[in-house]
Each structure stands twice: as C-alpha cells, then as structure tokens.
Design a protein around this motif. Structure first.
Motif, PDB file in Angstrom:
ATOM      1  N   THR A  72      38.029   5.826 -21.771  1.00 34.24           N
ATOM      2  CA  THR A  72      36.927   6.427 -21.016  1.00 34.24           C
ATOM      3  C   THR A  72      35.696   5.531 -21.090  1.00 34.24           C
ATOM      4  OG1 THR A  72      37.720   8.687 -21.402  1.00 34.24           O
ATOM      5  CG2 THR A  72      35.397   8.423 -20.840  1.00 34.24           C
ATOM      6  N   VAL A  73      35.159   5.176 -19.914  1.00 33.92           N
ATOM      7  CA  VAL A  73      33.944   4.366 -19.859  1.00 33.92           C
ATOM      8  C   VAL A  73      32.766   5.142 -19.283  1.00 33.92           C
ATOM      9  CG1 VAL A  73      35.267   2.218 -19.667  1.00 33.92           C
ATOM     10  CG2 VAL A  73      34.508   3.383 -17.598  1.00 33.92           C
ATOM     11  N   ASP A  74      33.047   6.285 -18.669  1.00 33.30           N
ATOM     12  CA  ASP A  74      31.978   7.105 -18.082  1.00 33.30           C
ATOM     13  C   ASP A  74      32.505   8.527 -17.936  1.00 33.30           C
ATOM     14  OD1 ASP A  74      29.529   7.775 -17.087  1.00 33.30           O
ATOM     15  OD2 ASP A  74      29.660   6.554 -15.272  1.00 33.30           O
ATOM     16  N   GLN A  75      31.610   9.439 -17.601  1.00 39.40           N
ATOM     17  CA  GLN A  75      32.019  10.823 -17.428  1.00 39.40           C
ATOM     18  C   GLN A  75      31.205  11.480 -16.324  1.00 39.40           C
ATOM     19  OE1 GLN A  75      31.262  12.947 -21.101  1.00 39.40           O
ATOM     20  NE2 GLN A  75      29.060  12.835 -20.856  1.00 39.40           N
ATOM     21  N   VAL A  76      31.782  12.504 -15.714  1.00 33.34           N
ATOM     22  CA  VAL A  76      31.078  13.354 -14.767  1.00 33.34           C
ATOM     23  C   VAL A  76      31.417  14.801 -15.124  1.00 33.34           C
ATOM     24  CG1 VAL A  76      30.991  11.674 -12.894  1.00 33.34           C
ATOM     25  CG2 VAL A  76      32.967  13.193 -13.093  1.00 33.34           C
ATOM     26  N   TRP A  77      30.593  15.716 -14.636  1.00 25.56           N
ATOM     27  CA  TRP A  77      30.785  17.130 -14.925  1.00 25.56           C
ATOM     28  C   TRP A  77      31.061  17.893 -13.641  1.00 25.56           C
ATOM     29  CZ3 TRP A  77      30.645  19.716 -19.689  1.00 25.56           C
ATOM     30  CH2 TRP A  77      30.294  18.925 -20.792  1.00 25.56           C
ATOM     31  N   GLY A  78      31.894  18.910 -13.764  1.00 23.72           N
ATOM     32  CA  GLY A  78      32.157  19.822 -12.668  1.00 23.72           C
ATOM     33  C   GLY A  78      31.926  21.245 -13.120  1.00 23.72           C
ATOM     34  N   MET A  79      31.831  22.145 -12.141  1.00 28.49           N
ATOM     35  CA  MET A  79      31.571  23.539 -12.467  1.00 28.49           C
ATOM     36  C   MET A  79      32.263  24.429 -11.454  1.00 28.49           C
ATOM     37  SD  MET A  79      27.889  25.370 -13.159  1.00 28.49           S
ATOM     38  CE  MET A  79      27.806  27.011 -13.865  1.00 28.49           C
ATOM     39  N   GLY A  80      32.842  25.523 -11.940  1.00 29.37           N
ATOM     40  CA  GLY A  80      33.470  26.492 -11.050  1.00 29.37           C
ATOM     41  C   GLY A  80      34.643  27.164 -11.732  1.00 29.37           C
TER      42      GLY A  80
END
Length: 206
Positions: free
Chosen positions: A27-35
């Motif tokens: 892992t070099v980066d991350q994003v977030w989701g919601m739902g």
C-alpha cells in the motif's frame, strides 16, 4: 472454471495474516468510502443489480473509522488492492469489528478474496467468497464467483461503444438459474431484467 476458483479458495483460506502483511507492504496510498453498500466493487454494477446504490468515495484523503466507512488501499499503480470495512465498535473490547477484501492482480485477471468479520487486530477471519474478473486490457469481460458453501456463478458483460449494455448471469445453486439484464446509462442509470413474465425494473428500486 469452478475448479480453478475452488483451488484459489483452498490456497488462500488460511492465509488471512499473510494477506494483511502483503497489503501493508504494497500500500502506497489510501482513499475512503462511505455507505451501507461499498463505494468500490470489483464486478460492474454489483450493488445496482441488488437494487441498491453504491457508496461514494470521500473527497478528503484523511478520515477516521466509523460504521459503514471503507478504507481502500492503493498500490503504486493506484489500483485498489484492499478494502477494510468498519462495521461496529465493540465498547468492551475497545476495537472495531471489520470486514476485509483483498484484490490480487495478475496478467489478465483480478482475484478478489472476500473475508468475513473479525476484530481489527485479530487474524481469525474466515474466507467466505472468491471473485475472479477476467480482463481485456482494462475492461472486465466476465466474472466468476465461488462461495464457501460450494455455490458458483458466472457473469458475462456485453459492451457497445465501451459501455456495458447487457449482463448475462448464470448461477449454479441448488438449481440452475439464468438472469439477463439490460443496462441503460442515459439520461440516468436504469437496469431491467428480461424475465419470463416480462421486463422487471431492477434499478433504481421502485
């Protein structure tokens, strides 16, 4: 193909700790989701075929755990290689119950390993399902699903001008079932099914 997925299932069913370590290393980066439904699905229109809207990716890179939030791991090519979904915070243990998915990319396919719930720090989650997506370049042409209870299904995606216009779904459960879906994207997304009794609206839910 079912045998291939069965072999994948058996290969990875006891490798939850190793997969967590692999994800951390890559892992070099991350994003977030919601739902309630995930913001990312390996199979096209996975949420919509169930009559639900997918979650949404959050614009802010930094966020914090909460119920129905997902943390997505990105590799050096910015491909999603993992999902960590937060379900419920256990006050007594001061820890979240989470669900994890791992996505392994090979030459012309992506393998999705879908694990059940576990405390975030624990390594005892069970492998529930395997999804295999076959690729032609960046386009998913078909996907295959295998579950721990030996159910198997296949989806074929039919394209027109680089957009999916039909999905054929074949399911081998206790009995054999076929579904045929039509995808319209203009003016808004609409999915219908060609059923024996006529056209059924699948999405948006009526």
């Amino acid at each position: 193909m079912k045998n291939y997925l069965t072999n994948i299932f058996n290969e990875y069913k006891n490798k939850y700790p190793e997969l967590k370590a692999w994800l951390k290393d890559n892992t070099v980066d991350q994003v977030w989701g919601m739902g309630v439904m995930p913001a990312y699905s390996l199979e096209p229109y996975s949420c919509e075929l169930q009559g639900h809207s997918p979650g949404r990716m959050l614009a802010k890179k930094e966020s914090s755990p909460a119920a129905n939030k997902q943390n997505y791991s990105l590799d050096v090519n910015r491909h999603i290689i993992g999902e960590l979904r937060y379900s419920k915070f256990m006050d007594r243990k001061k820890e979240w119950i989470v669900y994890r998915k791992f996505y392994l990319r090979k030459d012309n396919e992506i393998i999705g390993l879908i694990f059940g719930s576990a405390l975030e720090s624990r390594d005892d989650a069970s492998l529930n399902n395997v999804i295999l997506a076959k690729l032609d370049g960046d386009i998913i042409t078909s996907s295959y699903f295998y579950s721990y209870d030996n159910n198997f299904s296949e989806k074929k995606y039919i394209y027109k001008e680089n957009n999916i216009v039909n999905i054929e779904h074949y399911m081998w459960l206790n009995t054999y079932i076929e579904h045929y879906y039509n995808i319209e994207i203009e003016p808004t997304l609409r999915i219908t099914e060609n059923a024996p009794e006529g056209i059924i609206i699948i999405y948006p839910e009526q």
